[in-house]
Write a protein that holds these residues in place. Structure first.
Motif, short mmCIF file in Angstrom:
data_model
loop_
_atom_site.label_atom_id
_atom_site.label_comp_id
_atom_site.label_asym_id
_atom_site.label_seq_id
_atom_site.Cartn_x
_atom_site.Cartn_y
_atom_site.Cartn_z
N HIS A 82 0.81 -1.21 0.00
CA HIS A 82 0.00 0.00 0.00
C HIS A 82 0.85 1.27 0.00
CE1 HIS A 82 -3.71 -2.23 0.54
NE2 HIS A 82 -3.12 -2.93 1.51
N ARG A 83 0.30 2.28 -0.62
CA ARG A 83 0.93 3.59 -0.66
C ARG A 83 -0.03 4.58 0.03
NH1 ARG A 83 4.99 5.76 -4.06
NH2 ARG A 83 4.75 7.95 -4.62
N TYR A 84 0.43 5.18 1.09
CA TYR A 84 -0.40 6.09 1.87
C TYR A 84 0.02 7.54 1.60
CZ TYR A 84 -1.87 1.97 4.50
OH TYR A 84 -2.38 0.75 4.86
N TYR A 85 -0.93 8.44 1.80
CA TYR A 85 -0.67 9.87 1.60
C TYR A 85 -1.06 10.64 2.86
CZ TYR A 85 -0.20 8.71 -3.34
OH TYR A 85 0.20 8.16 -4.53
N ARG A 86 -0.28 11.67 3.15
CA ARG A 86 -0.60 12.56 4.26
C ARG A 86 -0.20 13.98 3.89
NH1 ARG A 86 0.69 10.74 8.86
NH2 ARG A 86 1.52 8.67 8.38
N LEU A 87 -0.71 14.97 4.62
CA LEU A 87 -0.29 16.35 4.40
C LEU A 87 1.18 16.48 4.75
CD1 LEU A 87 -3.28 18.37 5.96
CD2 LEU A 87 -2.97 17.63 3.59
N THR A 88 1.91 17.34 4.05
CA THR A 88 3.34 17.46 4.28
C THR A 88 3.68 18.08 5.63
OG1 THR A 88 3.33 19.52 3.02
CG2 THR A 88 4.02 17.53 1.86
N ASP A 89 2.81 18.98 6.11
CA ASP A 89 3.09 19.63 7.39
C ASP A 89 1.85 20.35 7.88
OD1 ASP A 89 4.56 20.41 9.61
OD2 ASP A 89 6.30 21.02 8.43
N ASP A 90 1.93 20.87 9.10
CA ASP A 90 0.75 21.53 9.66
C ASP A 90 0.46 22.88 9.01
OD1 ASP A 90 2.92 22.86 10.85
OD2 ASP A 90 1.77 23.33 12.65
N ASP A 91 1.43 23.44 8.28
CA ASP A 91 1.14 24.71 7.61
C ASP A 91 0.12 24.52 6.49
OD1 ASP A 91 2.89 23.33 5.96
OD2 ASP A 91 4.16 25.06 5.51
N VAL A 92 0.11 23.33 5.88
CA VAL A 92 -0.91 23.03 4.87
C VAL A 92 -2.28 22.97 5.54
CG1 VAL A 92 -1.69 21.40 3.11
CG2 VAL A 92 0.75 21.72 3.50
N ALA A 93 -2.35 22.33 6.70
CA ALA A 93 -3.61 22.26 7.45
C ALA A 93 -4.06 23.66 7.86
CB ALA A 93 -3.43 21.38 8.69
N GLY A 94 -3.11 24.52 8.21
CA GLY A 94 -3.44 25.89 8.60
C GLY A 94 -4.08 26.66 7.47
N VAL A 95 -3.55 26.49 6.27
CA VAL A 95 -4.11 27.16 5.09
C VAL A 95 -5.53 26.66 4.82
CG1 VAL A 95 -3.94 27.38 2.58
CG2 VAL A 95 -1.91 27.70 3.99
N LEU A 96 -5.72 25.35 4.90
CA LEU A 96 -7.04 24.77 4.64
C LEU A 96 -8.05 25.21 5.69
CD1 LEU A 96 -5.90 21.15 3.72
CD2 LEU A 96 -6.67 22.92 2.14
N GLU A 97 -7.63 25.26 6.94
CA GLU A 97 -8.51 25.70 8.02
C GLU A 97 -8.89 27.17 7.82
OE1 GLU A 97 -10.15 24.62 12.07
OE2 GLU A 97 -9.50 23.52 10.30
N GLY A 98 -7.91 27.99 7.41
CA GLY A 98 -8.18 29.40 7.15
C GLY A 98 -9.15 29.61 6.00
N ARG A 127 11.76 21.83 11.63
CA ARG A 127 10.93 22.52 10.63
C ARG A 127 9.73 23.26 11.21
NH1 ARG A 127 8.98 18.99 5.83
NH2 ARG A 127 8.37 17.59 7.52
N ARG A 128 9.31 22.88 12.41
CA ARG A 128 8.08 23.44 12.96
C ARG A 128 8.35 24.35 14.14
NH1 ARG A 128 3.57 18.94 13.99
NH2 ARG A 128 2.31 20.82 14.25
N PRO A 129 7.63 25.47 14.24
CA PRO A 129 7.78 26.32 15.42
C PRO A 129 7.12 25.68 16.63
CG PRO A 129 6.01 27.13 14.03
CD PRO A 129 6.65 26.00 13.28
N VAL A 130 7.51 26.09 17.81
CA VAL A 130 6.90 25.57 19.03
C VAL A 130 5.44 25.98 19.11
CG1 VAL A 130 6.93 25.69 21.56
CG2 VAL A 130 9.08 25.49 20.30
N GLY A 174 1.55 24.16 15.92
CA GLY A 174 2.96 24.02 16.22
C GLY A 174 3.23 22.77 17.04
N THR A 175 4.49 22.59 17.45
CA THR A 175 4.84 21.38 18.20
C THR A 175 4.16 21.34 19.56
OG1 THR A 175 6.86 22.40 19.07
CG2 THR A 175 7.06 21.12 17.04
N LEU A 176 3.88 22.51 20.14
CA LEU A 176 3.20 22.54 21.43
C LEU A 176 1.75 22.08 21.28
CD1 LEU A 176 2.92 23.08 24.39
CD2 LEU A 176 2.66 25.53 23.90
N GLY A 177 1.06 22.56 20.25
CA GLY A 177 -0.31 22.12 20.00
C GLY A 177 -0.37 20.61 19.81
N ALA A 178 0.59 20.07 19.05
CA ALA A 178 0.64 18.62 18.80
C ALA A 178 0.94 17.86 20.09
CB ALA A 178 1.68 18.31 17.74
N ALA A 179 1.87 18.38 20.89
CA ALA A 179 2.26 17.70 22.14
C ALA A 179 1.10 17.67 23.13
CB ALA A 179 3.46 18.40 22.76
N LEU A 180 0.33 18.75 23.19
CA LEU A 180 -0.82 18.79 24.09
C LEU A 180 -1.88 17.77 23.68
CD1 LEU A 180 -1.10 22.66 24.52
CD2 LEU A 180 -0.77 21.02 26.39
#
Length: 224
Positions: free
Chosen positions: A61-77, A159-162, A178-184
């Motif tokens: 299988h070949r899986y796909y994911r967003l490259t980073d949270d900045d892509v998610a940020g643009v989509l959310e915006g 690559r990611r800000p805190v 950011g990494t803090l949001g993910a860690a929480l």
């Protein structure tokens, strides 16, 4: 180029499906976009070439994911802008209130509770925010270690800000990325305070009764 990639309805559906942070196969993404596997393959190639998604091979299988949270940020915006201007595609159902209350945005908490958490952290001087710039304070570092066992060294990433402001589409205010949001969000799951809804494609985050109580203790609006 990015606007062109996101603007196609089929590709937009695929990207939105990946907002839950899980990697999906081409077949699953084709179903989300209601297109044939052949058409999906073409769209996925364009999204990969544009740097919005990345593949990961596991077995056959070949899986796909967003490259980073900045892509998610643009989509959310963009979703927030669509909601404000009356162009939001509405999927009515019992999960709608739950989706607005708490949902996953790539790998961090969004929705009502995500915005509430950032508001409380700002009010208590755990973070400082100036427009879209957010900084974790020394008081915030002590709070995280004491209450959630999250140390500053756990937040370092090349690559990611805190801390990063992400515009929440349903609240139209910022939640914490950011990494803090993910860690929480990861810590909430580890403590069994919250978990992602098991329904395929769902972005809903369900808090347990204990989790709600603990979350309110740390980030409730009545915090003194």
């Amino acid at each position: 180029m990015v606007a062109s990639l996101v603007g196609d309805p089929a590709r937009a559906n695929m990207l939105t499906a990946l907002m839950n942070g899980r990697a999906l196969t081409a077949s699953e993404l084709a179903q989300e976009a209601a297109i044939t596997p052949q058409t999906a393959s073409s769209h996925l190639s364009k999204l990969e070439a544009g740097g919005l998604i990345e593949p990961e091979k596991q077995g056959r299988h070949r899986y796909y994911r967003l490259t980073d949270d900045d892509v998610a940020g643009v989509l959310e915006g963009l979703a927030g802008l669509a909601a404000r201007t009356g162009h939001m595609r509405v999927r009515t159902g019992p999960k709608d209130p739950a989706l607005r209350r708490a949902r996953i945005c790539y790998d961090h908490l969004a929705g009502d509770l995500g915005v509430q958490m950032l508001d409380t952290m700002r009010e208590r001087n755990l973070v400082r925010q100036k427009k879209q710039d957010i900084e974790l304070t020394a008081e915030g570092e002590r709070f995280l270690v004491k209450h959630l066992q999250i140390s500053p060294d756990m937040l370092a990433h090349p690559r990611r800000p805190v801390c990063k402001a992400c515009l929440d589409w349903s609240e139209r205010r910022h939640h914490l990325a950011g990494t803090l949001g993910a860690a929480l969000m990861q810590r909430f799951a580890e403590l069994k305070w919250a978990s992602r809804d098991a329904t395929p494609g769902s972005r809903v985050v369900n808090f347990t009764r204990t989790g709600e109580k603990q979350f309110d203790t740390l980030f409730g609006s009545g915090q003194d």
